[in-house]
Design a protein around this motif. Structure first.
Motif, mmCIF file in Angstrom:
data_model
loop_
_atom_site.group_PDB
_atom_site.id
_atom_site.type_symbol
_atom_site.label_atom_id
_atom_site.label_comp_id
_atom_site.label_asym_id
_atom_site.label_seq_id
_atom_site.Cartn_x
_atom_site.Cartn_y
_atom_site.Cartn_z
ATOM 1 N N CYS A 20 -3.714 -116.132 -9.793
ATOM 2 C CA CYS A 20 -4.161 -117.374 -9.188
ATOM 3 C C CYS A 20 -5.477 -117.287 -9.602
ATOM 4 O O CYS A 20 -6.284 -117.489 -9.712
ATOM 5 C CB CYS A 20 -4.514 -117.159 -7.615
ATOM 6 N N GLN A 21 -6.319 -115.483 -10.135
ATOM 7 C CA GLN A 21 -7.622 -115.655 -10.703
ATOM 8 C C GLN A 21 -7.835 -116.300 -12.292
ATOM 9 O O GLN A 21 -8.513 -116.646 -12.579
ATOM 10 C CB GLN A 21 -7.754 -114.381 -10.394
ATOM 11 N N GLY A 22 -6.566 -116.376 -12.966
ATOM 12 C CA GLY A 22 -6.084 -116.335 -14.203
ATOM 13 C C GLY A 22 -5.151 -116.428 -14.389
ATOM 14 O O GLY A 22 -4.037 -115.357 -14.228
ATOM 15 N N GLN A 51 -13.758 -121.906 -7.101
ATOM 16 C CA GLN A 51 -12.893 -122.033 -8.117
ATOM 17 C C GLN A 51 -14.074 -121.849 -8.964
ATOM 18 O O GLN A 51 -14.682 -122.744 -9.604
ATOM 19 C CB GLN A 51 -12.421 -124.048 -7.707
ATOM 20 N N GLN A 104 -0.666 -123.835 -13.812
ATOM 21 C CA GLN A 104 -2.013 -124.064 -13.001
ATOM 22 C C GLN A 104 -1.604 -123.796 -11.351
ATOM 23 O O GLN A 104 -0.582 -123.022 -11.279
ATOM 24 C CB GLN A 104 -1.943 -126.351 -13.263
ATOM 25 N N PRO A 105 -3.319 -123.641 -10.809
ATOM 26 C CA PRO A 105 -2.923 -123.150 -9.534
ATOM 27 C C PRO A 105 -1.872 -123.897 -8.399
ATOM 28 O O PRO A 105 -1.395 -125.490 -8.961
ATOM 29 C CB PRO A 105 -4.308 -122.861 -9.423
ATOM 30 N N TRP A 120 -8.473 -122.614 -11.468
ATOM 31 C CA TRP A 120 -8.687 -121.126 -10.968
ATOM 32 C C TRP A 120 -9.411 -120.081 -10.431
ATOM 33 O O TRP A 120 -10.604 -120.677 -10.246
ATOM 34 C CB TRP A 120 -8.242 -119.886 -12.316
ATOM 35 N N TYR A 158 1.089 -118.573 -9.486
ATOM 36 C CA TYR A 158 0.759 -120.253 -9.425
ATOM 37 C C TYR A 158 2.151 -120.783 -9.334
ATOM 38 O O TYR A 158 3.109 -121.288 -9.258
ATOM 39 C CB TYR A 158 0.672 -120.384 -11.300
#
Lengths: 193, 673, 305
Positions: free
Chosen positions: B559-561, B530, B514-515, B535, B348
């Motif tokens: 990256c997944q949250g 997405q 954020q990503p 994410w 992130y």
């Protein structure tokens, strides 16, 4: 509904009055009406305080916009509409500009004021504005000192508004009469005398 | 393709699931059952509370033998849930598992038509009738097994990627660990201490970093990005772009015939480089040269040339001397690898919180972000661990922490989600100030304190006990004193019901996360979706949080949250485990939805070849004729060729034209009028 | 957009024409020098005052504003105005009725009674943002029109509230205009006149007059005004400028009222941007009827080099 104490000493009944909020203290349609008139979503409020933190009136009075939004959600119609602080909002819209839940707290106040007016709760200055607009089309009408100044400036004494064209005024009155505003204003002003 | 069972009249069994009240609540099951009996080819119709249960499945198994069924229809939930369940039941009953068709009368019916019982029931009748029409024409198919490459790849070498790579490698799988920046370690390297244990972050991470560097099964490729991804689970063909580092590792030097050469991390080059740039590892608060390492503990300990700012003066080359480690003419190199599965752990970045102009970030000197705070308070940071005010270098005594800075924000400017770990690190920051600056006072401006994890609430208790002040109010605005650059934080203490105006020496914004900028590009390469919040999308938020809907690609970390280090490491281990399964099994079964060439009808025109998005088709010679041939392993059954072929010579298995036409006809022509 | 380019129907409001006519005169003359023609909008009324009137009944507020908009629609001309309060009523109602069919239908039901119909064919702009818009004018053009630069004075800018806030309900042709926390575009316009714009504490705070508060609790409103005066004075401002005659009234008469009620004395001249622009383009204090101001502008005029 608050449980009455019914003590022989009225003063004690008042001092020790039941302060609980109960579900039947909620006015059933209050939130719905506020949301409809204000076109906003106070039910989404998470009471973060950004609004009151932005408010110019809060540091100099007991007015708390956040509390008014809370009251809307909990249906506390009477408390909201009879609170004199309702009229301390300058509608600067700083709260609305910053609200993270995208609510317009200012419009909650405006909706409550509209509802208060329907209940004939409104400060006199608002009604005076209605009267001026009904009579002249202007909230702040022209006067002789100003007329003289206008002429000195090379302008016409009356601006190009209803001041110069009073024949537009009946149209305005028709609009106000459609909503019964003038009559209501007269009524409330008369009662206040 | 045409088998004996087709000449026999179809005998279809229909099973209608109540799914408790999920379906039965909106649809008249009895009516469906009776209707099903009237559909042509249906020889048996039954209903049950929960078809997916053991007794439910047993019905299918037993009835296949008892009623000599040739096809099974289950009207229930989405095939994404139980198609595998019922296919297995079909197989157990002795029928080819692909003679099963599911009618979704839940997600696509009962759940969205809860107030229209009649309409919903009619719609379900249509769905069942269509499913029966197809099931009558389904054929025996055999899934194809493809071998799985005994290699894995992890993209991103923060703590998540490092953990995933270590687990994969330790289970015996050769693992490529790719990292876009010159060193591994990611965000965790940038942190000073970790909550709630107050471990030194780099101290607990470096052993893992060193393990990665030394692991015989890990090929670490830093300063490398994924260029393209081809193929499918078990057989990904990945092209990597090894960005031109300008500096040779000892191995690379040896390969060029330079004896005893290559970079040894001595730093002599850096000392003579004339170009100075901000160091992103220090959040721009410290300089680096055009030839640089981020910090002394980088893995690998190899310098990198930033060719965007290098002026090619060559002073570094001279200084490097006999090691001949610097090659200023080096170009990007492309490397292709074959892997069986991949794990994305791409991390992130911070939300650009200057967009929330009310808090003055980048306008007021003494308003900083949480990552900037981490670097300042870190002993290996730009100030040697001394927290100082950017405006005058003085030690701040009154520091404010703005929580939810840009998170939980529905204005369209910030992020609507909660960034999860900022409450905890703000508590940690308050602790660090309490420890390092005697007489300091921390103020945390919050809406909630989300101390959800193990020992987190106890940490909150501790910080409150240490004397940090908590003001429940989201910061409305921050003003700066034009002369002393102090900050005035304005909000309401909602618990007191009083507006507050707090003068502070310094303010730290717990910015939303954020990503990263590159995430969108990387996910497109791997075909990963997405989520609504931006994410990367997991296969199922509860039951499959490490997988994606792209077979063979898994997710780990933020990256997944947003998640903290414990959850990142846990998910990385989960992703590694899931990614290792196909590799250890050695083969993976592909669903047999392949295109098939009907050679008698094929004119060999070749027009379908270029249409295939997966390059699965080719022209070949067969019995003296030129016909199309399908590489089944590459075919995804998308239907592009089948829909196009002007001669109708392409048969899309399990979605053949007659099967689809039968469904359409059943819908339009069948049914009660 | 409708009508000729750079020609606008001039919506006057109440306070400018009826209390500070110098603003009206200056706006017309100075705009002419910038290639902007402000054409009379016959029969307009109070916008109506969004705070005072909207508090009573929002539907009536919308209908009254719509009537004013229809007058301009009938001229096939966009509206230009010089007051933040009018901007809220006229721009916002125009925007709301264009985007909400139900509201528009309700309003037209009433307008039908006076043979009017809101069609949503024109746009509304504040003169200040027109001046900032390079497509029509721009700070450079404003600077070029200056014949007597306002050198040697510090001017504190009061942006006011209803022009910019809330940003989610505003749409400007020039995006920088929409910044609500720290806009700097009016500073460019003031600098174009030769004056020195100064930053002061909490510059975006309300003047205190709005929402009917000036009429309901004048002392409360004045306390807000007083805070602004303190902050502007702290940085040595020689004058205040704004683009809202209601703010002008609050600051101007307000200083007299503050003396009466709080015993605090201020002598800070208050000038609408059009008046400043008029001075910069060579109009005299008489041409601007500055004598009508509650607080004398003499100290400011004397300081000009």
């Amino acid at each position: 509904m608050a449980k009455a104490k019914g003590y022989s000493d009225e003063n004690l009944s008042v001092r020790l009055a039941d302060r609980y909020y109960r579900t039947d203290d909620a006015s059933p349609d209050f939130l719905k009406n506020v949301e409809k008139i204000g076109m906003t979503i106070p039910h989404m409020c998470y009471q973060c305080g950004t609004c009151t933190g932005s408010c110019p009136s809060a540091p100099r009075s007991s007015y708390r916009i956040r509390k008014f939004v809370r009251r809307a959600v909990l249906g506390l119609e009477n408390d909201s509409l009879t609170d004199p602080d309702l009229w301390l909002c300058t509608t600067c819209y700083s709260c609305t500009d910053r609200c993270p839940r995208d609510i317009a707290p200012t419009d909650v106040i405006m909706a409550m004021r509209n509802l208060a007016f329907k209940r004939e709760i409104v400060p006199r200055n608002f009604l005076n504005t209605v009267q001026f607009i009904y009579k002249t089309g202007h909230g702040v009408p022209n006067n002789d000192v100003n007329r003289a100044a206008r002429v000195r400036l090379g302008l016409e004494a009356e601006p190009e508004t209803t001041a110069k064209y009073p024949d537009f005024i009946p149209g305005i009155q028709k609009i106000l009469d459609h909503y019964g505003l003038k009559d209501k204003a007269d009524e409330i002003l008369a009662e206040g005398q | 393709m045409v088998d004996e069972t087709k000449s026999q009249k179809p005998r279809v069994g229909v099973y209608i699931c109540h799914c408790g009240t999920n379906i039965a609540g909106s649809i008249d099951i009895q009516a469906l059952q009776e209707y099903a009996k009237t559909i042509p080819n249906v020889v048996h119709a039954d209903d049950y509370q929960y078809m997916c249960s053991t007794p439910g499945q047993k019905k299918i198994e037993d009835d296949i033998k008892e009623h000599d069924l040739t096809g099974i229809v289950v009207a229930a939930c989405s095939p994404r849930l139980h198609e595998p369940t019922f296919r297995t039941a079909t197989k157990e009953g002795g029928l080819n598992q692909f003679r099963f068709e599911m009618a979704n009368i839940r997600e696509q019916n009962s759940w969205v038509h809860m107030h229209d019982r009649e309409g919903a029931t009619d719609k379900a009748k249509d769905a069942i009738r269509m499913a029966v029409a197809k099931a009558s024409l389904l054929e025996d198919l055999v899934p194809k097994s493809v071998p799985v490459e005994h290699t894995a790849m992890v993209v991103g070498a923060g703590v998540g990627g490092i953990q995933a790579a270590l687990d994969l490698a330790s289970s015996g799988i050769k693992t490529y660990l790719i990292e876009k920046s010159p060193t591994i370690g990611g965000r965790m390297s940038q942190l000073d201490k970790t909550f709630p244990t107050l471990d030194c972050s780099q101290c607990i991470l470096t052993p893992k970093m060193v393990d990665v560097g030394r692991h015989p099964n890990i090929e670490l490729m830093t300063y490398t990005e994924v260029e393209s991804v081809e193929g499918y689970i078990g057989n990904f063909d990945i092209t990597l772009r090894k960005k031109a580092r300008g500096v040779l590792t000892p191995t690379e030097a040896e390969a060029r015939g330079i004896v005893g050469g290559g970079c040894n991390g001595c730093g002599d080059c850096e000392a003579v480089c004339p170009v100075i740039k901000p160091n992103p590892f220090e959040m721009g608060m410290a300089p680096r040269k055009a030839i640089y390492i981020y910090h002394p503990q980088v893995v690998p300990l190899i310098y990198t040339v930033d060719f965007d700012s290098c002026v090619k003066c060559g002073l570094c080359v001279d200084e490097c001397g006999d090691k001949k480690a610097i090659d200023l003419e080096q170009e990007d190199e492309f490397v292709t690898i074959k892997v069986g599965t991949a794990v994305l752990a791409v991390g992130y970045e911070l939300f650009p919180v200057e967009k929330k102009t009310e808090w003055g970030y980048k306008r007021y000197d003494n308003v900083i972000t949480s990552l900037e705070f981490e670097r300042l308070i870190c002993a290996s940071g730009p100030t040697g661990g001394k927290l100082i005010r950017p405006s005058d270098g003085e030690t701040p005594k009154k520091i404010g922490f703005v929580l939810c800075a840009g998170s939980r924000d529905n204005t369209g400017i910030g992020k609507p989600y909660c960034s999860r770990f900022c409450c905890m690190y703000s508590l940690k920051h308050a602790h660090q100030l309490h420890e390092k600056i005697p007489g300091s006072q921390s103020y945390l401006f919050y809406m909630d304190i989300r101390s959800f994890g193990k020992m987190y609430e106890e940490f909150y208790y501790r910080i409150q006990d240490e004397g940090a002040k908590f003001i429940r109010g989201r910061v409305a605005k921050i003003e700066e004193d034009p002369i002393n650059k102090n900050l005035y934080v304005m909000t309401e203490d909602t618990l007191l019901g009083q507006p507050v105006n707090i003068e502070l020496d310094m303010v730290v914004l717990a910015s939303a996360v954020q990503p990263t900028e590159e995430t969108d590009h990387v996910r497109h390469l791997f075909g990963v979706s997405q989520s609504q919040d931006g994410w990367l999308l997991e296969a199922h938020p509860k039951l499959n949080p490490c997988g994606t809907t792209t077979a063979g690609v898994f997710l780990a970390g933020v990256c997944q949250g947003p998640k903290d280090i414990p959850d990142t490491v846990a998910q990385a281990e989960g992703a590694a485990s899931a990614a290792s399964i196909p590799i250890h099994v050695g083969e993976v079964e592909l669903e047999p939805y392949f295109a098939m060439c009907i050679e008698e009808k094929c004119a060999g025109c070749g027009m379908c070849i270029d249409l295939c998005p997966y390059a699965a088709l080719a022209l070949g010679e067969k019995d003296g004729r030129t016909v199309m041939q399908v590489t089944e392993a590459k075919c995804k059954g998308c239907g592009t060729c089948g829909g196009f072929c002007p001669g109708g010579a392409i048969w899309m298995q399990h979605f053949a034209t007659p099967q689809i036409v039968a469904q359409i006809d059943a819908f339009l022509l069948g049914g009660e009028q | 957009m409708s009508g000729k380019t750079h020609q606008y129907a001039f919506f006057l409001g109440c306070i400018a024409p009826n209390r500070y006519p110098g603003i009206e005169s200056a706006a017309i003359k100075t705009s002419k020098n910038l290639g902007i023609d402000l054409v009379p909008l016959k029969g307009a009324s109070c916008c109506p005052a969004p705070g005072a009137f909207g508090s009573i009944d929002l539907k009536v507020w919308m209908t009254m504003a719509a009537r004013n908009l229809v007058l301009a629609e009938q001229m096939n001309m966009d509206i230009a105005l010089i007051c933040n309060g009018c901007y809220k009523s006229i721009w916002e109602v125009n925007h709301k009725l264009k985007h909400h069919d139900e509201l528009r239908d309700d309003v037209n039901e009433v307008l039908k009674e006076i043979d009017m119909e809101f069609k949503g064919t024109i746009d509304v702009r504040h003169l200040a943002e027109i001046y900032y818009d390079q497509a029509i004018c721009g700070p450079a053009k404003v600077a070029d029109s200056v014949t007597t630069p306002l050198k040697g004075v510090k001017v504190a800018i009061h942006y006011g509230c209803h022009l910019l806030k809330p940003r989610k309900d505003r749409e400007f042709a020039v995006p920088e205009v929409g910044e609500t926390e720290n806009p700097m575009w009016m500073e460019e316009l003031v600098a174009a006149l030769g004056a020195e714009p100064v930053q002061y504490r909490n510059k975006m705070q309300c003047c205190g007059a709005g929402g009917g508060v000036r009429g309901y609790d004048i002392a409360h409103a004045l306390d807000i005004t007083n805070e602004k005066l303190i902050n502007m004075n702290e940085v040595g401002a020689d004058a205040i400028t704004e683009v809202c005659p209601f703010c002008q009234l609050q600051f101007d008469r307000g200083q007299i009222e503050i003396k009466e009620k709080f015993g605090v004395e201020w002598t800070m001249p208050v000038l609408h941007f059009s008046e400043l622009l008029g001075l910069a383009q060579g109009m005299s204090p008489q041409d601007l009827a500055l004598d009508l101001h509650g607080i004398s502008c003499e100290p400011f005029l004397n300081k000009l080099q």
